[in-house]
Scaffold this motif. Structure first.
Motif, PDB file in Angstrom:
ATOM      1  N   SER A 167      45.699  -1.002  -2.565  1.00  0.00           N
ATOM      2  CA  SER A 167      47.098  -1.471  -2.555  1.00  0.00           C
ATOM      3  C   SER A 167      47.393  -2.376  -3.755  1.00  0.00           C
ATOM      4  O   SER A 167      48.479  -2.322  -4.318  1.00  0.00           O
ATOM      5  CB  SER A 167      47.436  -2.178  -1.248  1.00  0.00           C
ATOM      6  OG  SER A 167      46.597  -3.299  -1.096  1.00  0.00           O
ATOM      7  N   TYR A 174      50.565   3.438  -3.523  1.00  0.00           N
ATOM      8  CA  TYR A 174      50.176   2.912  -2.216  1.00  0.00           C
ATOM      9  C   TYR A 174      51.398   2.726  -1.328  1.00  0.00           C
ATOM     10  O   TYR A 174      51.441   3.179  -0.190  1.00  0.00           O
ATOM     11  CB  TYR A 174      49.414   1.601  -2.377  1.00  0.00           C
ATOM     12  CG  TYR A 174      48.749   1.186  -1.090  1.00  0.00           C
ATOM     13  CD1 TYR A 174      47.433   1.559  -0.817  1.00  0.00           C
ATOM     14  CD2 TYR A 174      49.455   0.463  -0.128  1.00  0.00           C
ATOM     15  CE1 TYR A 174      46.827   1.215   0.378  1.00  0.00           C
ATOM     16  CE2 TYR A 174      48.853   0.114   1.072  1.00  0.00           C
ATOM     17  CZ  TYR A 174      47.550   0.496   1.315  1.00  0.00           C
ATOM     18  OH  TYR A 174      46.948   0.169   2.490  1.00  0.00           O
ATOM     19  N   ASN A 175      52.407   2.074  -1.899  1.00  0.00           N
ATOM     20  CA  ASN A 175      53.610   1.827  -1.105  1.00  0.00           C
ATOM     21  C   ASN A 175      54.320   3.120  -0.739  1.00  0.00           C
ATOM     22  O   ASN A 175      54.796   3.278   0.377  1.00  0.00           O
ATOM     23  CB  ASN A 175      54.568   0.900  -1.860  1.00  0.00           C
ATOM     24  CG  ASN A 175      54.005  -0.510  -1.923  1.00  0.00           C
ATOM     25  OD1 ASN A 175      53.249  -0.925  -1.029  1.00  0.00           O
ATOM     26  ND2 ASN A 175      54.333  -1.238  -2.983  1.00  0.00           N
ATOM     27  N   ASN A 179      53.072   2.554   2.959  1.00  0.00           N
ATOM     28  CA  ASN A 179      54.015   1.607   3.563  1.00  0.00           C
ATOM     29  C   ASN A 179      55.298   2.321   3.922  1.00  0.00           C
ATOM     30  O   ASN A 179      56.355   2.095   3.336  1.00  0.00           O
ATOM     31  CB  ASN A 179      54.319   0.451   2.595  1.00  0.00           C
ATOM     32  CG  ASN A 179      53.158  -0.516   2.526  1.00  0.00           C
ATOM     33  OD1 ASN A 179      52.323  -0.564   3.431  1.00  0.00           O
ATOM     34  ND2 ASN A 179      53.089  -1.274   1.444  1.00  0.00           N
TER      35      ASN A 179
END
Ligand code: D5M
Ligand code: FE
Ligand code: ZN
Length: 600
Positions: A167, A174-175, A179
């Motif tokens: 992250s 990653y986001n 997420n």
């Protein structure tokens, strides 16, 4: 901020000094306890370059010559140049005991197997007498920049922290992928019971890198495909050796062999020279009829075929027939019999087929991947996801590749892939094969990934080699990455890598996934030829060329599942327009194939 030091980092620094290294060499460096050991290793191993580009090798060789003549070079880390006897003792490198530059020289030669054998021996000698000047590598300087981060990297591994670091290291990806709100997982239908794997080289590799092993694959290929050709010919098919002893001069015969050479004479006659790899005997055959052109042009070097014709009175040549007899043409490939019964499970269940994910490449599309993940989660009939290789973008696959990498760390690439696979339902069985971008030997058959890469993945992911034959409750799926597609497209007129299913039909007809040795295809010497298609598949699944295609051939379904990576600069230079964000499903009940794509 954490300083990243990993395999690609070493690669990058060393490549600035003119050398790219293979992951296993970089591993050696990471795991070495002191600089002396590493300097020694680098100085004594001239075969650790990983580039696939011949010009690049030449470039390195020129630089070596330059640095050899540099008088100002007094670095004490220099090895004695007369110390040549141990320059090829890299035991950690047994997978590819022929170095890439030697292989390239071998592969680039248009000549037949016999002269390749000669060159093999010559290049072996040549490389033994060559020492790479350690000043050129400048390992001490490079390593002093790195030692600190070596320690850090070791600590990350020991503490198992790699996935947590993703992250902060790659926040954008990653986001985008992790997420976000995921759709609920629909429970699976639970139709399939078990699957088995056939023809996987993983754990079975017995090649020693000797030329004799290399000959052995051709002997085995010849023997097994001759059996099929006997059936196909509907008559006794003699091997070249048998025919020379059989006293059939002047008679109509069928002869089988591996294709040694083909050429068209000035008078427009089609010559095919066959070889018996057991005895090295060859036999020339000739077709004089213009209508044999199409069949003749389908023939590729090193494949097994049968030819029907009349053996000359002196037994020296076969005059090929030109007519189809009892449905059989005078040039025969082992081929797939027309009837191909399928025994799958009794109810609908799907395998989703994908390939060439290329995680780590700048051009990887996380938004597209999300759509695939969501679809699998919401589709209860999907019980398998099968990946036909190139899971990650890899490192050092081609020169300057690191300029197009979001993740320049091979371990991070696999850790990221693992996290992506974790979003697929636990009770979906994922089966991942490997391609030329993965961290395995390039020579085929390829064994699967080592534990140091697979350890990041959840339990529902199984790793297999390339190629491999999967049997899911009776349905046979042959998975092959597809490196031979380029070679076949280059040799056979009328087919192209941009339309891969036409090339994949040739694999089925030739009963071999990579019949040509050379071009971009490398073969590893083994006791058996793992690339022969023994079991007739219900479906052949490839990737590699990044183009979607589906078709069928004599009852066998064919799918190429494209890629998740947009156009790279290499592909742009070759005019390759990839199909991005595609997958296929096959219903294991009736082998019906469907195409799927993301919303763009
Ligand atoms: O393959 C990506 C694309 O590049 C695919 O269209 C095949 C093509 N490719 C890869 N290697 C070669 C060689 N050696 N010659 C010609 N075309 C090639 P990938 O394996 O993902 O890099
Ligand atoms: Fe690929
Ligand atoms: Zn590939």
């Amino acid at each position: 901020m954490t300083k990243e030091f990993t395999v690609p980092r070493i690669s990058k620094i060393l490549s600035k000094n003119g050398l790219m290294i293979k992951p296993n060499a970089a591993n050696y460096i990471i795991n070495s306890s002191n600089t002396e050991e590493i300097v020694d290793y680098l100085s004594n191993n001239s075969n650790i370059t990983s580039t696939i580009n011949l010009d690049y090798i030449k470039d390195i060789e020129e630089k070596i010559d330059e640095s050899n003549t540099d008088e100002s070079n007094t670095d004490e880390s220099n090895t004695d140049e007369s110390n040549t006897d141990e320059s090829n003792t890299d035991e950690s490198n047994t997978d590819e005991s022929i170095s890439d530059s030697e292989l390239n020289k071998l592969l680039d030669s248009k000549s037949n197997r016999k002269s390749r054998e000669k060159e093999f021996n010559e290049t072996q000698k040549e490389s033994e007498s060559k020492v790479i000047n350690s000043e050129f590598l400048n390992p001490k300087e490079a390593l002093s920049q790195l030692e600190e981060s070596i320690q850090e990297e070791k600590t990350i591994e020991e503490k198992g922290e790699r996935k947590e670091l993703l992250s902060s290291r790659y926040p954008e990806w990653y986001n985008t992928m992790f997420n976000r709100e995921l759709p609920d997982i629909e429970p699976r239908v639970g139709v399939t019971q078990e699957y088995t794997v056939e023809g996987d080289i993983t754990g079975n590799s017995r090649g020693t890198g000797e030329f004799e092993d290399f000959r052995q694959i051709f002997k085995d290929r010849h023997e097994r495909l001759t059996k099929l050709l006997n059936k196909r010919a509907g008559a006794k098919a003699y091997t070249v050796h048998e025919l020379k002893k059989a006293n059939k001069n002047g008679k109509n015969i069928v002869v089988t062999g591996l294709v040694w050479d083909t050429f068209v004479s000035n008078n427009g006659n089609y010559f095919v020279e066959l070889e018996d790899p057991k005895t090295n005997e060859t036999l020339r055959t000739v077709f004089t009829d213009e209508k044999m052109k199409d069949l003749f042009e389908k023939i590729v070097p090193d494949e097994a075929i049968a030819i029907r014709g009349t053996l000359s009175d002196d037994g020296g040549i076969v005059f090929g027939d030109s007519e189809i007899r009892k449905g059989r043409p005078p040039i025969m490939f082992p081929d797939i019999p027309r009837k191909n019964k399928h025994k799958g499970p009794n109810e609908t269940t799907h395998a989703a087929l994908i390939s060439d994910v290329h995680v780590g490449a700048d051009e990887f599309y996380p938004e597209y991947w999300n759509q695939f993940v969501d679809w699998v989660r919401k589709t209860p009939t999907v019980e398998y996801v099968i990946v036909a290789g190139d899971l990650v973008e890899g490192i050092g696959v081609f020169p300057n590749q690191d300029e197009e990498l979001t993740i320049v760390d091979i371990y991070d690439q696999y850790a990221m892939t693992a996290k992506m696979f974790e979003q697929l339902p636990d009770d979906v069985q994922i089966i991942a094969s490997v391609g030329n971008h993965d961290t395995v030997r390039l020579a085929e058959p390829q064994p699967t990934l080592a534990e140091e890469f697979t350890k990041y993945f959840p339990e529902n992911v199984d790793f297999v080699g390339n190629p491999v034959n999967l049997n899911i409750d009776g349905s046979n799926i042959l998975v092959y990455h597809g490196m031979s597609i380029n070679a076949l497209a280059e040799v056979v007129p009328g087919v192209s890598a941009g339309n891969p299913t036409e090339v994949m039909k040739l694999m089925l007809e030739k009963r071999h996934v990579a019949p040509i040795y050379g071009k971009n295809v490398r073969l590893a010497g083994e006791q058996e030829d793992y690339l022969v298609i023994d079991t007739i598949p219900d479906l052949l699944h490839c990737g590699h060329v990044h183009k979607y295609g589906q078709d069928k051939y004599n009852g066998v379904k064919i799918v190429n599942t494209a890629t998740w990576q947009g156009q790279t600069s290499f592909q742009k230079s070759k005019g390759i327009e990839p199909d991005v964000g595609y997958w296929a499903t096959v219903d294991l009940l009736d082998m019906k194939v469907e195409k799927h794509t993301v919303k763009k």
